[in-house]
Design a protein around this motif. Structure first.
Motif, mmCIF file in Angstrom:
data_model
loop_
_atom_site.group_PDB
_atom_site.id
_atom_site.type_symbol
_atom_site.label_atom_id
_atom_site.label_comp_id
_atom_site.label_asym_id
_atom_site.label_seq_id
_atom_site.Cartn_x
_atom_site.Cartn_y
_atom_site.Cartn_z
ATOM 1 N N ILE A 7 60.855 43.567 34.702
ATOM 2 C CA ILE A 7 59.913 42.699 34.066
ATOM 3 C C ILE A 7 58.723 43.391 33.783
ATOM 4 O O ILE A 7 58.197 44.184 34.453
ATOM 5 C CB ILE A 7 59.765 41.624 35.454
ATOM 6 N N SER A 8 58.186 43.058 32.603
ATOM 7 C CA SER A 8 57.035 43.575 32.083
ATOM 8 C C SER A 8 55.735 43.199 32.263
ATOM 9 O O SER A 8 55.921 41.853 32.024
ATOM 10 C CB SER A 8 57.259 44.243 30.731
ATOM 11 N N ILE A 9 54.902 43.475 32.567
ATOM 12 C CA ILE A 9 53.285 42.883 32.391
ATOM 13 C C ILE A 9 52.552 43.328 31.266
ATOM 14 O O ILE A 9 51.971 44.311 31.536
ATOM 15 C CB ILE A 9 52.659 42.878 33.911
ATOM 16 N N PRO A 10 52.484 42.619 30.331
ATOM 17 C CA PRO A 10 51.790 43.277 29.152
ATOM 18 C C PRO A 10 50.286 43.498 29.395
ATOM 19 O O PRO A 10 49.860 44.283 28.679
ATOM 20 C CB PRO A 10 52.225 42.266 28.073
ATOM 21 N N TYR A 11 49.615 42.791 30.270
ATOM 22 C CA TYR A 11 48.136 42.819 30.514
ATOM 23 C C TYR A 11 47.959 43.397 31.757
ATOM 24 O O TYR A 11 46.592 43.182 32.091
ATOM 25 C CB TYR A 11 47.775 41.167 30.544
ATOM 26 N N ALA A 12 48.728 44.337 32.231
ATOM 27 C CA ALA A 12 48.589 45.070 33.430
ATOM 28 C C ALA A 12 47.287 45.885 33.200
ATOM 29 O O ALA A 12 46.432 45.981 34.213
ATOM 30 C CB ALA A 12 49.735 45.943 33.863
ATOM 31 N N ARG A 13 47.110 46.309 32.075
ATOM 32 C CA ARG A 13 45.808 47.245 31.764
ATOM 33 C C ARG A 13 44.684 46.425 32.120
ATOM 34 O O ARG A 13 43.472 47.153 32.521
ATOM 35 C CB ARG A 13 45.848 47.838 30.543
ATOM 36 N N SER A 14 44.470 45.234 31.898
ATOM 37 C CA SER A 14 43.362 44.229 31.927
ATOM 38 C C SER A 14 43.142 43.617 33.373
ATOM 39 O O SER A 14 41.826 43.058 33.640
ATOM 40 C CB SER A 14 43.443 43.093 31.137
ATOM 41 N N VAL A 15 43.833 43.885 34.262
ATOM 42 C CA VAL A 15 43.787 43.299 35.722
ATOM 43 C C VAL A 15 42.889 44.364 36.323
ATOM 44 O O VAL A 15 42.916 45.538 36.630
ATOM 45 C CB VAL A 15 45.278 43.341 36.512
ATOM 46 N N GLN A 16 41.760 43.830 37.059
ATOM 47 C CA GLN A 16 40.854 44.185 37.695
ATOM 48 C C GLN A 16 40.722 43.716 39.191
ATOM 49 O O GLN A 16 41.069 42.625 39.453
ATOM 50 C CB GLN A 16 39.432 43.985 36.996
ATOM 51 N N PHE A 17 40.416 44.757 40.034
ATOM 52 C CA PHE A 17 40.383 44.431 41.610
ATOM 53 C C PHE A 17 39.002 44.924 42.199
ATOM 54 O O PHE A 17 38.377 45.653 41.844
ATOM 55 C CB PHE A 17 41.588 45.320 42.336
ATOM 56 N N SER A 18 38.489 43.712 42.932
ATOM 57 C CA SER A 18 37.275 44.092 43.709
ATOM 58 C C SER A 18 37.292 44.988 44.954
ATOM 59 O O SER A 18 36.171 45.539 45.245
ATOM 60 C CB SER A 18 36.739 42.634 44.112
ATOM 61 N N ALA A 19 38.630 45.220 45.272
ATOM 62 C CA ALA A 19 38.722 46.272 46.311
ATOM 63 C C ALA A 19 40.166 46.940 46.170
ATOM 64 O O ALA A 19 41.294 46.397 46.062
ATOM 65 C CB ALA A 19 38.812 45.483 47.616
ATOM 66 N N THR A 57 40.873 49.859 48.108
ATOM 67 C CA THR A 57 40.849 51.062 49.234
ATOM 68 C C THR A 57 42.282 51.092 49.554
ATOM 69 O O THR A 57 42.712 52.238 50.094
ATOM 70 C CB THR A 57 39.842 50.533 50.437
ATOM 71 N N ASN A 58 42.930 50.005 49.921
ATOM 72 C CA ASN A 58 44.495 50.011 50.317
ATOM 73 C C ASN A 58 45.222 50.009 49.107
ATOM 74 O O ASN A 58 45.267 49.060 48.182
ATOM 75 C CB ASN A 58 44.813 48.976 51.106
ATOM 76 N N ARG A 59 45.708 51.462 48.908
ATOM 77 C CA ARG A 59 46.509 51.525 47.529
ATOM 78 C C ARG A 59 47.777 50.744 47.266
ATOM 79 O O ARG A 59 48.135 50.601 46.309
ATOM 80 C CB ARG A 59 46.649 53.038 47.365
ATOM 81 N N ARG A 60 48.002 50.176 48.397
ATOM 82 C CA ARG A 60 49.425 49.167 48.164
ATOM 83 C C ARG A 60 49.247 48.124 47.894
ATOM 84 O O ARG A 60 50.105 47.134 47.105
ATOM 85 C CB ARG A 60 50.082 49.128 49.709
ATOM 86 N N ASN A 61 47.787 47.443 48.074
ATOM 87 C CA ASN A 61 47.727 46.023 47.527
ATOM 88 C C ASN A 61 47.574 45.702 45.954
ATOM 89 O O ASN A 61 48.117 44.947 45.786
ATOM 90 C CB ASN A 61 46.222 45.845 48.335
ATOM 91 N N PRO A 62 47.196 46.567 45.216
ATOM 92 C CA PRO A 62 47.529 46.542 43.655
ATOM 93 C C PRO A 62 48.636 46.323 43.436
ATOM 94 O O PRO A 62 49.252 45.504 42.494
ATOM 95 C CB PRO A 62 46.712 47.611 43.212
ATOM 96 N N GLY A 63 49.514 47.016 43.897
ATOM 97 C CA GLY A 63 51.027 46.845 43.835
ATOM 98 C C GLY A 63 51.440 45.759 44.322
ATOM 99 O O GLY A 63 52.570 45.172 43.706
ATOM 100 N N ILE A 64 51.230 45.162 45.302
ATOM 101 C CA ILE A 64 51.381 43.934 45.721
ATOM 102 C C ILE A 64 51.306 42.962 44.842
ATOM 103 O O ILE A 64 51.982 41.917 44.581
ATOM 104 C CB ILE A 64 50.914 43.539 47.284
ATOM 105 N N LEU A 65 50.117 42.761 44.327
ATOM 106 C CA LEU A 65 49.778 41.774 43.202
ATOM 107 C C LEU A 65 50.515 42.049 42.067
ATOM 108 O O LEU A 65 51.023 40.929 41.596
ATOM 109 C CB LEU A 65 48.224 42.025 42.888
#
Length: 933
Positions: free
Chosen positions: A571-583, A585-593
């Motif tokens: 599965i590809s997420i074409p807009y992945a570069r546009s996703v922004q995170f407010s936090a 610090t835990n590097r696993r959480n963006p991967g979870i999103l």
């Protein structure tokens, strides 16, 4: 089209020569012989345009050139009985070993997209297996309804070659045919005709569900090598063609089906074979290096043959004595514990349930259907259910690390019921629930890839936590465990790949590395949820319709998961570069999103844009993922902070009360929990060797120091030591600022830039989807206009958090999440029935100890921020005093109200419709001595 047909004929007839073209129409046959492939292509183009032609075929093997004279480079329409076509005796040499994989469906109709995909997937499995057997790369093709594999051979046309091809096809049929697809064994004759690629396949009518498709070459190697003769012979001889000798007279006859069930050996499919039954095993019991390939046969005379077609497992050699010895030897306690109990037969699945499941997957909302079915049996906890669904979906995503779920909440509030309710939607063969040891997981031979492990209020041992860490860190591969049998032979056991783990516990997982790999969600244990559950129970008990049986929608849910589990997709997420995170610090959480986005796309896979080998997630998938991610970083989870429900409630209570210092007893009364529970929330504890961290370790805003407390007991001053906790609100806000995510709408992208960020000019553009809960101090939006609509409270000054609504007046939102305590949502942590008497706390002032009595103010217009003046509390009336304005009635408004009705100087910012009074900021949060009467 002509060029495609010409190219296909050149591939199928390497070196040229005569080819027969045969078209099957409505009850008639059209045929011609060609050695001029240009004229062949033009003739075929005309045939393909005829709607009465169901399919156009060519001879695969080399016919004698003399046949050209029958109909030389022309098509004769409507052959008569005297017009001959190519017979087996007309073939002078075999040049192809043909494998035709057909989906199982009614005769005379085209395949559905689901059936078509199943055939293509089976072809990939067969090609991978044959590559392992030493076969060269094949020609891969789409027949229009199924899949083709063509392997180049060089064989004479004689009985030995026919038997060889027939045996090889029989082996592939036995090992790979199942209830969804079959390998056609009729393609062994030399004069077999084959679909001409580039032409249309017309079986039945062309309908949206069963469309006509054009056959095509999917992949043709630059150089197609000939299959070595010994490899073809090996394939044909893998399965025994004759019955083994009968068991010795007097020996016990084994019922193979019962024996496999008794020893927990899962069977993928069964089929008749040589007068007996062939069982294709779901996993190979002989080696952890592969899953497929193992089989067992019981012949009509009772003899049993078992083996594996992989070369590393003997290449089809007899291994039944070894298999029997592996499972009938004296079992260890761990093996006995792991032996699966007989499970009831699953509810029968009829065609209507399958049709309904396909309809939901293709045109409906499968996520909503799964969640609605869950809520038929379990009230509320929608976010918990959504996390469990996303976890299941992640098993079928090729490029993911998996999603596992940790549910926390007070005992008796529905954690177990939520998990078991969702587990009922999972097909029977993919469930494992209950108490099990770490070693028993390895010894359980019935586990399949994609199994769900449910641990319900189980304290994870150190060994089991190590297993969990290994399985979650290596989600895509199996976990091996090497041991020694009683006769000192090496035995390799394993936990299969892509298993997900659900933990339902009052506390956290007990290991930070385990917690970091899981979706951390809380069960709803609020008073309102208690009332909803009670209403549901009362309603259920009044029924007279005998509706205690299984919900039919559960069968549909299982069919949905069976379909989704049938294939793994990239599965590809074409807009992945546009996703922004407010936090971050835990590097696993963006991967979870990102994994949540992929899981949403997988659930809606039949409604997403496809590419070769995968699908593309769209913005709906981001919205669904961001909603879950926001919730588990807010009112229903502690994903970023890794706090449990009680821990988050404790922090919210301290922040809302405005305490800079507090004691365990103060917090205990605010939460409505026992002293022991509150102590463990702050300090953590150790149970059965596992350390569970508390807020002192998790939250940098909380610290403590020892104090001396003096109490008056029967006229005597009693002094005792007590922990005095300090709370830094600024640090708390920085630490728990939420898990906001949004799409950056300022970057370039859109239809003209498919590889970049998408066009976000719509409602989604630019605005983040933030957690927006007590531990979230973000504004919830990037643009200024949205900031004007969203006001999040400063919890440390006691203001209520507000969310945008369509009217001028904004609605109050409770600041303290439900904890199962007596704190109500309307009054927050200051509600009167949480009051109590607390001995004073001695605070050191220049070396002297001082103690001053303190009484809590009434719940009136003075807010919780007044408690910052002193941490000591006294009794408090149940309701506001007569004439006192209740602060809960006042709402902030954005319209001009004029001056404050009380001080007549400040600008009014709050309005109570009940009291018809407007107040300014100062008067809304006045000191107790300035209460408005």
């Amino acid at each position: 089209m002509i060029e495609g047909i010409r190219s296909a004929v050149k591939i199928l007839a390497p070196g040229g020569g005569v080819v027969e073209v045969r078209a099957l129409a409505d009850g008639v046959t059209h045929s011609g012989y060609f050695d001029d492939y240009e004229r062949l292509a033009r003739a075929v183009e005309a045939l393909d345009a005829d709607p009465s032609v169901a399919g156009i075929y060519v001879t695969l093997n080399t016919p004698t050139p003399a046949l050209l004279a029958r109909r030389a480079n022309r098509i004769k329409m409507r052959l008569s009985r005297k017009d001959a076509t190519t017979a087996d005796a007309d073939i002078i040499r075999r040049r192809w070993f043909p494998i035709d994989i057909d989906p199982v469906r009614p005769s005379g109709v085209s395949s559905t997209d689901e059936e078509h995909d199943a055939a293509l997937a089976a072809a990939e499995r067969i090609a991978a297996y044959l590559a392992e057997q030493g076969f060269p790369a094949p020609l891969r093709a789409d027949s229009g309804n199924g899949a083709h594999l063509l392997y180049r051979v060089d064989l004479p046309n004689n009985e030995a070659a026919t038997a060889l091809v027939k045996g090889a096809l029989a082996t592939l049929d036995a090992l790979f045919s199942n209830e969804a697809v079959t390998v056609d064994t009729a393609n062994h004759n030399a004069a077999r005709i084959w679909k001409l690629y580039g032409t249309l396949s017309r079986k039945g009518d062309n309908t949206p569900e069963r469309p006509h498709r054009r056959a095509k070459v999917l992949n043709a190697p630059e150089e197609i090598h000939v299959v070595p003769l010994d490899r073809l012979r090996h394939l044909a001889g893998l399965l025994p063609r004759e019955e083994p000798s009968q068991p010795k007279k007097g020996s016990r006859r084994i019922d193979l089906a019962a024996w496999l069930t008794e020893h927990g050996i899962a069977v993928r499919s069964t089929r008749p074979y040589q007068g007996g039954t062939l069982y294709v095993l779901a996993e190979c019991p002989f080696s952890p290096a592969h899953k497929d390939g193992a089989f067992a046969i019981q012949f009509s005379n009772g003899a049993i043959f078992a083996g594996c077609h992989h070369a590393s497992c003997g290449g089809g050699a007899q291994r039944w004595p070894e298999l029997r010895g592996m499972y009938e030897q004296k079992r260890t306690p761990e093996e006995k514990e792991a032996a699966p109990a007989p499970s009831p037969a699953p509810a029968p699945v009829d065609d209507e349930h399958r049709r309904r499941a396909r309809e939901i997957l293709q045109t409906g909302d499968p996520l909503a259907f799964l969640l609605d079915t869950f809520n038929k049996s379990h009230v509320g906890d929608r976010t918990v259910a959504e996390c469990l669904v996303m976890s299941l979906a992640s098993q079928s995503v090729e490029n993911t690390n998996g999603l596992h779920v940790a549910i926390s909440g007070n005992s008796g509030k529905g954690k177990s019921h939520a998990c078991t309710t969702m587990l009922q939607q999972v097909p029977e063969e993919y469930r494992l629930a209950g108490t099990v040891s770490d070693k028993a997981l390895y010894y359980n031979g019935s586990l399949q890839p994609g199994t769900v492990f449910l641990f319900d209020d189980v304290s994870l041992s150190d060994d089991l936590q190590e297993v969990l860490k290994a399985a979650t860190a290596n989600f895509r591969v199996s976990i091996q465990h090497q041991t020694v049998t009683t006769d000192r032979k090496l035995q390799i056991c394993r936990i299969p790949e892509r298993c997900v783990w659900w933990l339902a516990k009052v506390e956290d997982a007990g290991d930070d590395q385990v917690a970091n790999r899981m979706l951390t969600v809380w069960i709803d244990d609020s008073l309102e949820q208690d009332e909803r559950v009670l209403r549901y129970m009362k309603e259920r008990e009044t029924r007279e319709d005998h509706s205690d049986g299984e919900d039919p929608d559960l069968v549909i849910c299982r069919e949905i998961w069976q379909t989704l589990k049938a294939e793994r997709l990239h599965i590809s997420i074409p807009y992945a570069r546009s996703v922004q995170f407010s936090a971050t610090t835990n590097r696993r959480n963006p991967g979870i999103l990102f994994d949540l986005v992929k899981a949403s796309a997988l659930i809606h896979r039949f409604q997403r844009e496809a590419y070769d080998g995968g699908i593309r997630a769209n913005l709906d998938d981001f919205t669904a993922a961001a909603r879950v991610y926001a919730a588990i970083n807010g009112e229903t989870g502690g994903q970023e902070t890794k706090t449990t429900k009680n821990e988050a409630a404790a922090l919210a209570t301290v922040a809302t009360m405005g305490w800079e210092q507090f004691t365990i007893k103060m917090l205990q009364e605010g939460l409505g929990l026992s002293y022991h529970q509150t102590y463990r929330i702050l300090h953590g504890y150790t149970s059965r060797g596992t350390a569970y961290s508390g807020l002192l370790e998790k939250c940098p805003a909380v610290s403590f120091f020892d104090t001396m407390v003096t109490e008056d007991v029967e006229g005597y001053a009693m002094r005792r030591r007590e922990h005095l906790f300090s709370f830094d609100c600024a640090v708390y806000r920085r630490w728990a600022h939420g898990g906001g995510v949004w799409l950056d709408g300022d970057r370039d992208g859109g239809p003209d830039n498919p590889g970049g960020p998408p066009d976000l000019s719509g409602s989604t553009g630019g605005c983040d989807i933030a957690a927006g809960l007590p531990q979230d101090s973000s504004t919830g939006c990037n643009d200024q206009a949205a900031q004007n609509d969203v006001e999040l409270a400063d919890l440390c000054t006691g203001r209520e958090r507000r969310l945008p609504i369509s009217t001028e007046v904004q609605q109050n939102i409770p600041t303290v999440p439900g904890t199962g305590s007596r704190v109500s949502e309307s009054a927050g942590a200051c509600e009167t029935h949480n009051a109590g008497t607390d001995p004073g706390i001695l605070v050191s002032r220049g070396g002297n100890l001082d103690q001053t009595p303190f009484s809590r103010p009434p719940t009136g217009i003075a807010g919780c921020n007044t408690l910052k003046r002193d941490v000591r509390r006294g009794p408090m009336p149940q309701e506001p005093l007569s004439g006192v304005l209740d602060h809960r009635e006042f709402l902030r408004v954005k319209v001009e109200l004029g001056r404050c009705d009380l001080c007549r100087t400040g600008k009014a910012a709050y309005r109570s419709r009940e009291a018809r009074t407007s107040l300014c900021e100062v008067r809304r949060f006045a000191e107790p001595e300035h209460e408005h009467r």
